[in-house]
Design a protein around this motif. Structure first.
Motif, PDB file in Angstrom:
ATOM      1  N   VAL A 135     -29.480 110.759  62.507  1.00  0.00           N
ATOM      2  CA  VAL A 135     -28.220 111.176  63.133  1.00  0.00           C
ATOM      3  C   VAL A 135     -27.711 110.115  64.093  1.00  0.00           C
ATOM      4  CG1 VAL A 135     -27.169 112.876  64.676  1.00  0.00           C
ATOM      5  CG2 VAL A 135     -28.661 113.642  62.830  1.00  0.00           C
ATOM      6  N   VAL A 136     -28.602 109.592  64.943  1.00  0.00           N
ATOM      7  CA  VAL A 136     -28.171 108.577  65.909  1.00  0.00           C
ATOM      8  C   VAL A 136     -27.691 107.329  65.189  1.00  0.00           C
ATOM      9  CG1 VAL A 136     -28.963 107.036  67.733  1.00  0.00           C
ATOM     10  CG2 VAL A 136     -29.622 109.443  67.785  1.00  0.00           C
ATOM     11  N   THR A 137     -28.417 106.898  64.168  1.00  0.00           N
ATOM     12  CA  THR A 137     -28.024 105.689  63.437  1.00  0.00           C
ATOM     13  C   THR A 137     -26.683 105.874  62.735  1.00  0.00           C
ATOM     14  OG1 THR A 137     -30.336 105.075  63.068  1.00  0.00           O
ATOM     15  CG2 THR A 137     -28.689 104.072  61.621  1.00  0.00           C
ATOM     16  N   GLU A 138     -26.519 107.009  62.042  1.00  0.00           N
ATOM     17  CA  GLU A 138     -25.323 107.214  61.233  1.00  0.00           C
ATOM     18  C   GLU A 138     -24.090 107.565  62.060  1.00  0.00           C
ATOM     19  OE1 GLU A 138     -25.133 106.483  58.018  1.00  0.00           O
ATOM     20  OE2 GLU A 138     -27.204 105.809  58.292  1.00  0.00           O
ATOM     21  N   LEU A 139     -24.271 108.204  63.212  1.00  0.00           N
ATOM     22  CA  LEU A 139     -23.120 108.615  64.018  1.00  0.00           C
ATOM     23  C   LEU A 139     -22.857 107.696  65.203  1.00  0.00           C
ATOM     24  CD1 LEU A 139     -23.449 112.506  64.108  1.00  0.00           C
ATOM     25  CD2 LEU A 139     -22.332 111.047  62.417  1.00  0.00           C
ATOM     26  N   SER A 140     -23.895 107.027  65.701  1.00  0.00           N
ATOM     27  CA  SER A 140     -23.730 106.246  66.929  1.00  0.00           C
ATOM     28  C   SER A 140     -24.155 104.798  66.817  1.00  0.00           C
ATOM     29  CB  SER A 140     -24.522 106.908  68.078  1.00  0.00           C
ATOM     30  OG  SER A 140     -24.104 108.239  68.275  1.00  0.00           O
ATOM     31  N   GLY A 141     -24.741 104.388  65.682  1.00  0.00           N
ATOM     32  CA  GLY A 141     -25.080 102.978  65.498  1.00  0.00           C
ATOM     33  C   GLY A 141     -23.832 102.121  65.611  1.00  0.00           C
ATOM     34  N   SER A 142     -23.945 100.952  66.193  1.00  0.00           N
ATOM     35  CA  SER A 142     -22.761 100.148  66.507  1.00  0.00           C
ATOM     36  C   SER A 142     -21.902  99.874  65.270  1.00  0.00           C
ATOM     37  CB  SER A 142     -23.172  98.827  67.163  1.00  0.00           C
ATOM     38  OG  SER A 142     -24.082  98.114  66.339  1.00  0.00           O
ATOM     39  N   LYS A 143     -22.528  99.511  64.144  1.00  0.00           N
ATOM     40  CA  LYS A 143     -21.762  99.217  62.937  1.00  0.00           C
ATOM     41  C   LYS A 143     -21.059 100.471  62.421  1.00  0.00           C
ATOM     42  CE  LYS A 143     -22.286  97.326  58.227  1.00  0.00           C
ATOM     43  NZ  LYS A 143     -21.839  98.510  57.485  1.00  0.00           N
ATOM     44  N   GLN A 144     -21.818 101.566  62.289  1.00  0.00           N
ATOM     45  CA  GLN A 144     -21.237 102.801  61.783  1.00  0.00           C
ATOM     46  C   GLN A 144     -20.192 103.364  62.742  1.00  0.00           C
ATOM     47  OE1 GLN A 144     -24.382 101.952  61.864  1.00  0.00           O
ATOM     48  NE2 GLN A 144     -25.505 102.627  60.043  1.00  0.00           N
ATOM     49  N   PHE A 145     -20.454 103.244  64.034  1.00  0.00           N
ATOM     50  CA  PHE A 145     -19.517 103.790  65.016  1.00  0.00           C
ATOM     51  C   PHE A 145     -18.185 103.061  64.947  1.00  0.00           C
ATOM     52  CE2 PHE A 145     -17.807 104.614  69.289  1.00  0.00           C
ATOM     53  CZ  PHE A 145     -17.983 105.989  69.342  1.00  0.00           C
ATOM     54  N   ASN A 146     -18.222 101.750  64.825  1.00  0.00           N
ATOM     55  CA  ASN A 146     -16.977 100.980  64.707  1.00  0.00           C
ATOM     56  C   ASN A 146     -16.224 101.326  63.429  1.00  0.00           C
ATOM     57  OD1 ASN A 146     -17.455  99.640  67.134  1.00  0.00           O
ATOM     58  ND2 ASN A 146     -18.548  97.953  66.144  1.00  0.00           N
ATOM     59  N   GLU A 147     -16.972 101.569  62.353  1.00  0.00           N
ATOM     60  CA  GLU A 147     -16.340 101.882  61.076  1.00  0.00           C
ATOM     61  C   GLU A 147     -15.635 103.235  61.089  1.00  0.00           C
ATOM     62  OE1 GLU A 147     -19.454 101.662  58.240  1.00  0.00           O
ATOM     63  OE2 GLU A 147     -19.353  99.455  58.017  1.00  0.00           O
ATOM     64  N   THR A 148     -16.045 104.137  61.988  1.00  0.00           N
ATOM     65  CA  THR A 148     -15.467 105.487  62.004  1.00  0.00           C
ATOM     66  C   THR A 148     -14.404 105.670  63.080  1.00  0.00           C
ATOM     67  OG1 THR A 148     -17.330 106.226  63.394  1.00  0.00           O
ATOM     68  CG2 THR A 148     -17.521 106.561  61.014  1.00  0.00           C
ATOM     69  N   ALA A 149     -13.983 104.573  63.720  1.00  0.00           N
ATOM     70  CA  ALA A 149     -12.952 104.678  64.759  1.00  0.00           C
ATOM     71  C   ALA A 149     -11.659 105.266  64.204  1.00  0.00           C
ATOM     72  CB  ALA A 149     -12.691 103.304  65.380  1.00  0.00           C
ATOM     73  N   SER A 150     -11.300 104.898  62.978  1.00  0.00           N
ATOM     74  CA  SER A 150     -10.061 105.412  62.385  1.00  0.00           C
ATOM     75  C   SER A 150     -10.129 106.917  62.170  1.00  0.00           C
ATOM     76  CB  SER A 150      -9.772 104.702  61.062  1.00  0.00           C
ATOM     77  OG  SER A 150     -10.818 104.928  60.125  1.00  0.00           O
ATOM     78  N   LYS A 273     -20.972 105.479  53.019  1.00  0.00           N
ATOM     79  CA  LYS A 273     -21.801 106.665  52.893  1.00  0.00           C
ATOM     80  C   LYS A 273     -21.522 107.590  54.070  1.00  0.00           C
ATOM     81  CE  LYS A 273     -25.812 104.783  50.423  1.00  0.00           C
ATOM     82  NZ  LYS A 273     -27.277 104.570  50.492  1.00  0.00           N
ATOM     83  N   ASP A 274     -21.459 108.875  53.792  1.00  0.00           N
ATOM     84  CA  ASP A 274     -21.371 109.827  54.893  1.00  0.00           C
ATOM     85  C   ASP A 274     -22.774 110.361  55.184  1.00  0.00           C
ATOM     86  OD1 ASP A 274     -21.882 111.872  52.991  1.00  0.00           O
ATOM     87  OD2 ASP A 274     -19.741 112.034  52.559  1.00  0.00           O
ATOM     88  N   LEU A 275     -22.869 111.210  56.196  1.00  0.00           N
ATOM     89  CA  LEU A 275     -24.189 111.688  56.620  1.00  0.00           C
ATOM     90  C   LEU A 275     -24.868 112.499  55.519  1.00  0.00           C
ATOM     91  CD1 LEU A 275     -26.256 111.879  58.907  1.00  0.00           C
ATOM     92  CD2 LEU A 275     -25.106 113.948  59.685  1.00  0.00           C
ATOM     93  N   LEU A 276     -24.101 113.269  54.755  1.00  0.00           N
ATOM     94  CA  LEU A 276     -24.712 114.043  53.679  1.00  0.00           C
ATOM     95  C   LEU A 276     -25.327 113.121  52.624  1.00  0.00           C
ATOM     96  CD1 LEU A 276     -25.375 116.741  52.444  1.00  0.00           C
ATOM     97  CD2 LEU A 276     -23.098 116.783  51.400  1.00  0.00           C
ATOM     98  N   ASP A 277     -24.667 112.024  52.296  1.00  0.00           N
ATOM     99  CA  ASP A 277     -25.254 111.051  51.371  1.00  0.00           C
ATOM    100  C   ASP A 277     -26.634 110.618  51.858  1.00  0.00           C
ATOM    101  OD1 ASP A 277     -23.134 110.846  49.521  1.00  0.00           O
ATOM    102  OD2 ASP A 277     -22.057 109.476  50.843  1.00  0.00           O
ATOM    103  N   VAL A 278     -26.706 110.304  53.137  1.00  0.00           N
ATOM    104  CA  VAL A 278     -27.960 109.807  53.710  1.00  0.00           C
ATOM    105  C   VAL A 278     -29.027 110.897  53.700  1.00  0.00           C
ATOM    106  CG1 VAL A 278     -29.032 108.839  55.788  1.00  0.00           C
ATOM    107  CG2 VAL A 278     -26.718 108.137  55.135  1.00  0.00           C
ATOM    108  N   LEU A 279     -28.636 112.126  54.054  1.00  0.00           N
ATOM    109  CA  LEU A 279     -29.601 113.225  54.069  1.00  0.00           C
ATOM    110  C   LEU A 279     -30.151 113.497  52.675  1.00  0.00           C
ATOM    111  CD1 LEU A 279     -27.850 115.763  56.486  1.00  0.00           C
ATOM    112  CD2 LEU A 279     -29.810 114.305  56.988  1.00  0.00           C
ATOM    113  N   LEU A 280     -29.296 113.416  51.672  1.00  0.00           N
ATOM    114  CA  LEU A 280     -29.738 113.685  50.301  1.00  0.00           C
ATOM    115  C   LEU A 280     -30.743 112.648  49.805  1.00  0.00           C
ATOM    116  CD1 LEU A 280     -26.324 114.732  48.734  1.00  0.00           C
ATOM    117  CD2 LEU A 280     -28.320 116.204  49.048  1.00  0.00           C
ATOM    118  N   GLU A 281     -30.740 111.473  50.422  1.00  0.00           N
ATOM    119  CA  GLU A 281     -31.644 110.408  50.002  1.00  0.00           C
ATOM    120  C   GLU A 281     -33.010 110.484  50.676  1.00  0.00           C
ATOM    121  OE1 GLU A 281     -29.525 106.932  51.045  1.00  0.00           O
ATOM    122  OE2 GLU A 281     -28.085 107.075  49.393  1.00  0.00           O
TER     123      GLU A 281
END
Length: 510
Positions: A135-150, A273-281
């Motif tokens: 959760v922290v990596t996918e929602l708050s990791g610097s790369k992912q966080f910047n990608e979700t600004a929009s 990838k969204d969080l569900l993609d990651v969880l399914l893996e």
């Protein structure tokens, strides 16, 4: 027949009383040789249950002067310690964080097997570490966080649009509802790559009602939690009602997940990838589960993300607007700052947030006086330990009264007043390193959504203040606005804030 039934009830009552007394005597004998923290006198069997009152965070804060900042309560058969000062919270989070890393799981959190997939109330261990890392990596990791600004910008822009449309149609708006919907869509995009709700959709109203039931029911005192022997009886019917509310909410989330799994990409290549993609893996690390995360666990985790993001953010923004409308000078200061930094030719962007110290101060002051979860999420001692000279037995429940700590007179001047200026030029923040301000908790069990929550709070509140002029709906005035609290899992306004927004020129700017 009637006599036989009366005898049965009488006998059962006697047996139950004997069992409860023996339980309490066993606990007392175990603890009698060591010094427990001070606390109010206890009644036989029920202990301090009747001492909590309708607003336990306020009632317990009022005991500090008599008993000190570390208070012992006997809530039925449950040992409980309450931490109520900056000094005590610093000691807990800095020196005893691992010792108090367990969770107390209430009966209502077991409804629908919610606790099995939850991150917030999972016991400290491999499953919790794995899910938190994801959760922290996918929602708050610097790369992912910047990608979700929009996504965050789009969710806030839609909220502004909905409020304008509602104001034109009805003249007034219930502010918290629109913040809730915006955050639902933000979580929907982060988790499922799609908007989920709008003000007119049936699912939006159903989900809002289901969440309302969960947040209120989850905060109700439950006799079955205080006397575990009564769990099977569910004497207040709280577990039964929560099974219904939790089942409804999980059914809605399950529908979103099943639809998303059935049409994962709609024939198009996904950009991320969204969080569900990651969880399914993921493979599950728990020995008693299959290789893959159970769908039930994923649904629980996703529902938890919705609950955490929507309730805490909407509650905080509602309280912030309430405080600002009660103080025209403070409102003027924060809006002047927005005009100077952002200007009148565009809306606020995330890049503006760090240039708005007074807006930061307003958010901090709101969280100081109105922490969304006043007792945080209760912890549990995983072993016997010594805390500030007191013996704390294993399995003791620990409440950290963030509401009382935010009013600690040893840490705050004029602690009951709303004064954002106290944070100007101060390095105090709520990231978990300053123990006088801990609305998101601290230590290893600090809220995993902290970075996201921090950003959305400032972006949403700043946008609301920058795009609209706000007035109270008559006959409400700044002097008589209702400030009563309603305690569920979160601390909401008892009377929702209804306001009259007037669109400013900047509304039409992007």
């Amino acid at each position: 027949m009637e006599l036989a039934w009366s005898f049965f009830v009488w006998s059962a009552g006697i047996c139950l009383s004997v069992v409860l007394v023996l339980q309490l005597l066993q606990v007392k004998a175990r603890n009698s040789s060591r010094q427990l923290p001070p606390g109010p006198p206890r009644w036989p069997i029920v202990g301090n249950l009747f001492d909590l009152g309708k607003a336990p965070h306020r009632t317990l804060a009022g005991l500090v002067q008599k008993y000190g900042p570390v208070i012992w309560l006997q809530l039925g058969a449950v040992n409980t310690v309450v931490i109520q000062s900056t000094k005590a919270s610093r000691e807990l989070f800095k020196n005893h964080d691992l010792t108090y890393s367990g969770r107390t799981i209430t009966e209502v959190m077991k409804a629908g097997s919610f606790d099995q997939g939850s991150m917030a109330i999972a016991q400290y261990g491999p499953y919790w570490r794995k899910i938190k890392r994801i959760v922290v990596t996918e929602l708050s990791g610097s790369k992912q966080f910047n990608e979700t600004a929009s996504m965050r910008k789009r969710s806030v822009d839609k909220m502004i649009q909905w409020i304008d449309e509602e104001a034109q149609a009805k003249g007034r708006v219930c502010l918290a509802n629109f913040v809730f919907l915006a955050n639902c869509n933000l979580v929907g995009n982060l988790v499922l790559s799609r908007d989920l709700l709008d003000p007119q959709c049936k699912e939006g109203a159903e989900f809002l009602n289901a969440m309302e039931g969960l947040m209120i029911g989850g905060g109700k005192p439950n006799v079955a939690d205080f006397f575990p022997i009564l769990k099977w009886l569910d004497p207040q019917g709280i577990r039964k009602k929560m099974e219904k509310d939790m089942g409804h909410a999980m059914q809605i989330v399950s529908g979103f997940v099943k639809e998303r799994i059935a049409k994962p990409q709609s024939g198009e290549r996904k950009e991320r990838k969204d969080l569900l993609d990651v969880l399914l893996e993921q493979e599950d690390t728990r020995e008693d589960e299959p290789d893959k995360l159970l769908e039930r666990d994923m649904i629980s985790l996703i529902l938890e993300l919705f609950m955490g993001a929507t309730e805490t953010t909407s509650s905080t923004i509602e309280w912030a607007m309430t405080e600002l409308l009660r103080d025209s000078k403070t409102m003027s200061k924060v809006r002047t700052e927005l005009a100077q930094v952002v200007g009148e030719n565009r809306r606020i962007n995330e890049s503006d947030i760090e240039k708005l110290p007074y807006l930061h101060a307003v958010v901090k002051e709101t969280l100081r006086l109105h922490p969304p979860i006043p007792f945080l999420i209760p912890r549990r001692a995983v072993e016997d330990n010594n805390f500030m000279g007191y013996f704390i037995p294993m399995d003791t429940q620990v409440f950290v009264n963030a509401w009382a700590i935010g009013r600690d007179p040893d840490s705050w001047d004029d602690p009951l007043s709303f004064k954002p200026e106290r944070f100007l030029g101060s390095d105090i923040d709520y990231g978990g390193q300053h123990f006088e301000l801990i609305p998101f908790g601290a230590g290893r069990r600090r809220c995993a959504g902290f970075t996201m929550g921090h950003t959305v709070l400032h972006l949403a509140l700043g946008s609301l203040l920058h795009c609209f002029e706000w007035e109270l709906d008559e006959p409400i005035t700044p002097e008589n606005i209702d400030m009563e609290e309603r305690l569920g899992i979160t601390l909401r306004k008892n009377v929702p804030l209804e306001l009259v927004p007037k669109t400013r020129d900047v509304f039409n700017k992007k």
